[in-house]
Scaffold this active site. Structure first.
Site, PDB file in Angstrom:
ATOM      1  CE  LYS A  41      -0.168  -0.618   4.992  1.00 20.24           C
ATOM      2  NZ  LYS A  41      -0.948  -1.082   6.144  1.00 20.24           N
ATOM      3  CE1 TYR A 251      11.196  31.237   3.430  1.00 16.87           C
ATOM      4  CE2 TYR A 251      11.507  28.862   3.255  1.00 16.87           C
ATOM      5  CZ  TYR A 251      11.114  30.070   2.690  1.00 16.87           C
ATOM      6  OH  TYR A 251      10.648  30.106   1.411  1.00 16.87           O
TER       7      TYR A 251
HETATM    8  C1  LIG Z   1      -0.002  -1.954   6.810  1.00 20.60           C
HETATM    9  C2  LIG Z   1      -0.529  -3.256   7.258  1.00 20.60           C
HETATM   10  C3  LIG Z   1       0.325  -4.363   7.399  1.00 20.60           C
HETATM   11  C4  LIG Z   1       1.834  -4.249   7.334  1.00 20.60           C
HETATM   12  O1  LIG Z   1       2.295  -3.799   8.580  1.00 20.60           O
HETATM   13  P1  LIG Z   1       3.861  -3.521   8.888  1.00 20.60           P
HETATM   14  O2  LIG Z   1       3.865  -3.049  10.291  1.00 20.60           O
HETATM   15  O3  LIG Z   1       4.293  -2.467   7.925  1.00 20.60           O
HETATM   16  O4  LIG Z   1       4.581  -4.799   8.686  1.00 20.60           O
HETATM   17  C5  LIG Z   1      -0.254  -5.591   7.689  1.00 20.60           C
HETATM   18  N1  LIG Z   1      -1.594  -5.714   7.852  1.00 20.60           N
HETATM   19  C6  LIG Z   1      -2.444  -4.666   7.779  1.00 20.60           C
HETATM   20  C7  LIG Z   1      -3.892  -4.871   8.006  1.00 20.60           C
HETATM   21  C8  LIG Z   1      -1.933  -3.406   7.487  1.00 20.60           C
HETATM   22  O5  LIG Z   1      -2.765  -2.355   7.426  1.00 20.60           O
END
Ligand SMILES: *Cc1c(COP(=O)(O)O)cnc(C)c1O
Length: 348
Positions: A41, A251
């Site tokens: 994702k 800045y």
């Molecule tokens: C993002 C996510 C993962 C991966 O988690 P990590 O901590 O990055 O290994 C697994 N399961 C779900 C439901 C997630 O949203």
């Protein structure tokens, strides 16, 4: 008329594909009798799904998790639709129709989503149980609902809230997940994320879902020996300037030269995920030399003190991307450092 090829960008991102593949294989091995999937994702946590997905597929990953339906099309250029699951599930009829049209699998998170999926034709899906994170998923008490009985569930999932801590919540969530999985008919079960894999065999079930550790993140120290750095960003020096004592930089003039100083203005800023927090006490690399950041991080630029280093305009400086170290220094989470990477890095 064809557009000209753009010249090399002032921001470059090298991905160590071998490290990425080795990380997946290590997590798969650490998952014991379970198989490791891959959370890709948010554009593979910022690193670019176009480069990450083919490498993970080659390493052996066969289950890819996305959050949004908008992420499906870019991934389908690389993997079979049957390997793709969408964590947010179908929010409405249009998303349910899109799931069927693409062949990506929805993860059902509520009785409302279950009803929607059933009423629009049903078919293979996954089901998320909320075992205690109180975010997405049906409540354990809803597991006996007729809408759930109607679903054709491939994977029953749940997600840990505190897998990166030695917390009593882990065992409580495990117990809830076990109870619900006796009531719900599913072909496979999936529980642990990256850190969850290290909680041991009880947390593995059939499929683990690592994300951060694939990309070089170390959410628990026990993973440190198994995970290698994957992302190596570099930014070009736009200008080298000679500062006189009393000259301030950036800045709000947060840094003032006490002596004559060679400073380099570098093409990276908070629009590239290099947030202001990374400027405080931070440095960029010129070979093995650390060049301290001076003044505030701007949107597109940061200034470093060159010291005696022979930095020239056009040189590329390395951006520290050892995620545990960068996180400790900035107070940002390793997830934030990765996923805020902007869109201006050129893949090299
Ligand atoms: C993002 C996510 C993962 C991966 O988690 P990590 O901590 O990055 O290994 C697994 N399961 C779900 C439901 C997630 O949203």
């Amino acid at each position: 008329m064809t557009r000209p090829e753009p010249p090399p960008a002032s921001l470059q991102m090298r991905i160590d594909r071998d490290a990425l593949m080795a990380n997946w294989r290590a997590l798969d091995r650490l998952s014991g009798t379970a198989t490791a999937g891959a959370a890709v994702k948010a554009n593979a946590y910022g690193l670019g799904v176009d480069r990450v997905a083919p490498a993970l597929l080659r390493a052996g990953a066969r289950e890819f998790f996305l959050a949004h339906w908008s992420e499906v099309a870019p991934l389908l250029g690389h993997v079979d639709p049957a390997m793709v699951s969408v964590l947010h599930g179908p929010r409405n009829a249009a998303e349910a129709a899109y799931a069927r049209a693409t062949g990506a699998t929805p993860i059902i998170n509520s009785l409302r989503q279950a009803r929607l999926w059933n009423e629009t034709g049903g078919g293979r899906c996954h089901l998320m149980i909320d075992s205690g994170i109180n975010r997405l998923g049906i409540a354990p008490t809803e597991a006996n609902d007729p809408e759930i009985a109607h679903l054709d569930i491939d994977i029953l999932l749940s997600h840990l809230a505190s897998a990166d801590e030695d917390s009593a919540l882990n065992a409580r969530q495990l117990s809830v997940f076990r109870q619900v999985s006796q009531q719900v008919k599913a072909r496979r079960r999936s529980f642990g994320n990256s850190a969850g894999i290290m909680l041991g065999a009880d947390y593995h079930f059939d499929l683990t879902r690592p994300g951060i550790a694939l990309y070089g993140g170390v959410p628990v120290s026990s993973l440190g020996a198994h995970v290698a750095q994957v992302a190596f960003p570099e930014a070009a020096v736009l200008q080298v300037r000679a500062l006189q004592p009393g000259d301030s930089v950036g800045y709000n003039a947060q840094w003032t030269a006490r002596r004559a100083t060679r400073a380099a203005t570098v093409s990276i800023g908070y629009a590239d995920g290099f947030l202001r927090a990374r400027g405080i006490g931070g440095a960029l690399g010129f070979g093995d030399t650390a060049l301290p950041i001076i003044g505030r991080v701007s949107m597109d630029m940061v200034v470093v003190d060159c010291g005696d280093a022979p930095v020239c305009e056009g040189d590329y400086l390395s951006i520290p991307f050892d995620l545990p170290a960068a996180s400790a220094l900035s107070g940002l989470s390793q997830y934030e450092i990765l996923t805020t990477i902007g869109h201006r890095f050129q893949p090299v």
